[in-house]
Design an enzyme around this catalytic site. Structure first.
Site, PDB file in Angstrom:
ATOM      1  CE  LYS A  14     -16.483  61.936 -33.424  1.00 30.84           C
ATOM      2  NZ  LYS A  14     -15.037  61.985 -33.107  1.00 30.84           N
ATOM      3  N   GLY A  15     -21.633  64.615 -29.744  1.00 29.61           N
ATOM      4  CA  GLY A  15     -21.889  65.074 -28.370  1.00 29.61           C
ATOM      5  C   GLY A  15     -23.139  64.520 -27.716  1.00 29.61           C
ATOM      6  CD  GLU A  73     -26.984  69.763 -30.922  1.00 30.91           C
ATOM      7  OE1 GLU A  73     -26.241  69.035 -30.225  1.00 30.91           O
ATOM      8  OE2 GLU A  73     -26.536  70.556 -31.759  1.00 30.91           O
ATOM      9  CG  ASP A  74     -23.929  68.221 -27.450  1.00 30.87           C
ATOM     10  OD1 ASP A  74     -24.533  69.030 -28.190  1.00 30.87           O
ATOM     11  OD2 ASP A  74     -22.716  67.960 -27.610  1.00 30.87           O
ATOM     12  CG  ASP A  87     -21.864  77.908 -27.498  1.00 33.18           C
ATOM     13  OD1 ASP A  87     -21.919  78.283 -26.323  1.00 33.18           O
ATOM     14  OD2 ASP A  87     -20.928  78.204 -28.253  1.00 33.18           O
ATOM     15  CE  LYS A 114     -21.600  76.456 -22.851  1.00 35.15           C
ATOM     16  NZ  LYS A 114     -20.309  76.535 -23.596  1.00 35.15           N
ATOM     17  CG  PHE A 116     -15.636  74.432 -23.410  1.00 32.82           C
ATOM     18  CD1 PHE A 116     -16.286  74.701 -24.602  1.00 32.82           C
ATOM     19  CD2 PHE A 116     -14.989  73.217 -23.252  1.00 32.82           C
ATOM     20  CE1 PHE A 116     -16.293  73.760 -25.634  1.00 32.82           C
ATOM     21  CE2 PHE A 116     -14.987  72.272 -24.275  1.00 32.82           C
ATOM     22  CZ  PHE A 116     -15.638  72.552 -25.459  1.00 32.82           C
ATOM     23  CB  VAL A 117     -19.618  72.039 -19.547  1.00 27.90           C
ATOM     24  CG1 VAL A 117     -19.889  73.209 -18.610  1.00 27.90           C
ATOM     25  CG2 VAL A 117     -20.647  72.025 -20.680  1.00 27.90           C
ATOM     26  CG  ASP A 152     -15.352  66.965 -27.774  1.00 25.65           C
ATOM     27  OD1 ASP A 152     -16.453  67.519 -27.969  1.00 25.65           O
ATOM     28  OD2 ASP A 152     -14.347  67.167 -28.493  1.00 25.65           O
ATOM     29  NE  ARG A 177     -16.590  63.038 -28.413  1.00 28.91           N
ATOM     30  CZ  ARG A 177     -17.099  64.159 -28.913  1.00 28.91           C
ATOM     31  NH1 ARG A 177     -18.181  64.683 -28.382  1.00 28.91           N
ATOM     32  NH2 ARG A 177     -16.535  64.757 -29.934  1.00 28.91           N
TER      33      ARG A 177
HETATM   34  P1  XMP Z   1     -23.648  76.054 -31.621  1.00 27.60           P
HETATM   35  O1  XMP Z   1     -22.731  77.232 -31.374  1.00 27.60           O
HETATM   36  O2  XMP Z   1     -23.783  75.770 -33.074  1.00 27.60           O
HETATM   37  O3  XMP Z   1     -22.843  74.877 -30.984  1.00 27.60           O
HETATM   38  O4  XMP Z   1     -24.950  76.211 -30.889  1.00 27.60           O
HETATM   39  C1  XMP Z   1     -23.405  73.674 -30.662  1.00 27.60           C
HETATM   40  C2  XMP Z   1     -22.321  72.639 -30.551  1.00 27.60           C
HETATM   41  O5  XMP Z   1     -21.127  73.207 -30.007  1.00 27.60           O
HETATM   42  C3  XMP Z   1     -20.525  72.338 -29.115  1.00 27.60           C
HETATM   43  N1  XMP Z   1     -20.387  72.997 -27.801  1.00 27.60           N
HETATM   44  C4  XMP Z   1     -19.744  72.504 -26.752  1.00 27.60           C
HETATM   45  N2  XMP Z   1     -19.067  71.339 -26.611  1.00 27.60           N
HETATM   46  N3  XMP Z   1     -18.590  71.910 -24.367  1.00 27.60           N
HETATM   47  C5  XMP Z   1     -18.490  71.062 -25.412  1.00 27.60           C
HETATM   48  O6  XMP Z   1     -17.877  70.019 -25.270  1.00 27.60           O
HETATM   49  C6  XMP Z   1     -19.245  73.090 -24.419  1.00 27.60           C
HETATM   50  O7  XMP Z   1     -19.315  73.832 -23.441  1.00 27.60           O
HETATM   51  C7  XMP Z   1     -19.849  73.402 -25.694  1.00 27.60           C
HETATM   52  N4  XMP Z   1     -20.585  74.469 -26.130  1.00 27.60           N
HETATM   53  C8  XMP Z   1     -20.880  74.170 -27.427  1.00 27.60           C
HETATM   54  C9  XMP Z   1     -21.398  71.121 -29.061  1.00 27.60           C
HETATM   55  O8  XMP Z   1     -20.852  70.119 -29.899  1.00 27.60           O
HETATM   56  C10 XMP Z   1     -22.724  71.546 -29.612  1.00 27.60           C
HETATM   57  O9  XMP Z   1     -23.419  70.521 -30.288  1.00 27.60           O
HETATM   58 MG    MG Z   2     -18.782  68.927 -29.890  1.00 27.13          MG
END
Ligand code: XMP
Ligand code: MG
Length: 179
Positions: A42-43, A98-99, A102, A130, A151-152, A158, A164
């Site tokens: 959803k992000g 993508e939002d 990570d 990140k 964590f943002v 969210d 969100r």
């Molecule tokens: P990966 O680890 O697979 O993660 O690269 C990607 C997804 O993890 C979530 N994500 C976050 N969601 N604040 C959030 O609300 C954050 O700081 C954060 N870091 C990772 C996100 O859904 C992303 O698509």
């Molecule tokens: Mg998420």
């Protein structure tokens, strides 16, 4: 400002300016190619909405949902397709929206799936990155902001499905996680 937010990292104005720039760049890069633009739910839903309005060439949109963090702030390492695409990617130029990147696990899995389905090209635009938290070798082709390991929330992101709808991105007060 929302009472649970400790600090705003990216204001609404700063985000909107960046999204306009990304839209202009992508409009140039995909000129004449009719890409399929895929929102990772959803992000990325707000980023997708704003970005798509700033892309001035013909595109098609679709949505995909993958399992992510649940209510925790750390990746489980497991990725599962919860909602698949409605259209075929065979022979298409794909742009994944993508939002935030990570660990990179979600995206490396998605790219792999789309390539195995015979996409012509697969590129990624991520609003936030990140790089310090990567566990797989992966980078977005287009990035909005590179951010430190915090964590943002907000602008689609969210914590436990909340925040969100905030138009800016910020960090939560520590007590929000512990209460
Ligand atoms: P990966 O680890 O697979 O993660 O690269 C990607 C997804 O993890 C979530 N994500 C976050 N969601 N604040 C959030 O609300 C954050 O700081 C954060 N870091 C990772 C996100 O859904 C992303 O698509
Ligand atoms: Mg998420």
């Amino acid at each position: 400002m929302h009472n649970d937010i400790q600090e705003v990292l990216y204001s609404e104005e700063v985000i909107q300016q960046k999204v306009r720039e990304l839209g202009a760049t992508l409009s140039r890069e995909y000129e004449g190619r009719n890409p399929l633009v895929i929102c990772v739910l959803k992000g990325a839903f707000i980023f997708m909405a704003d970005l798509s309005k700033n892309i001035t060439i013909p595109i098609e949109l679709d949505f995909m949902a993958v399992s992510s963090y649940g209510n925790s702030t750390r990746s489980s390492g497991e990725v599962k397709i919860v909602k698949d695409l409605d259209v075929s990617v065979d022979g298409r130029d794909i742009l994944i929206v993508e939002d935030i990147i990570d660990s990179g696990l979600t995206l490396s899995y998605l790219i792999d799936v789309l390539e195995r389905r015979n996409a012509l090209s697969v590129n990624v635009v991520a609003l936030f990155d990140k790089p310090g938290r990567r566990t797989v070798d992966l980078n977005a082709d287009y990035t909005g902001f590179t951010i430190p390991d915090a964590f943002v929330v907000g602008y689609g992101l969210d914590y436990a499905e909340k925040y969100r709808n905030l138009p800016y991105v910020g960090v939560l007060k520590p007590e929000v996680y512990t209460s």
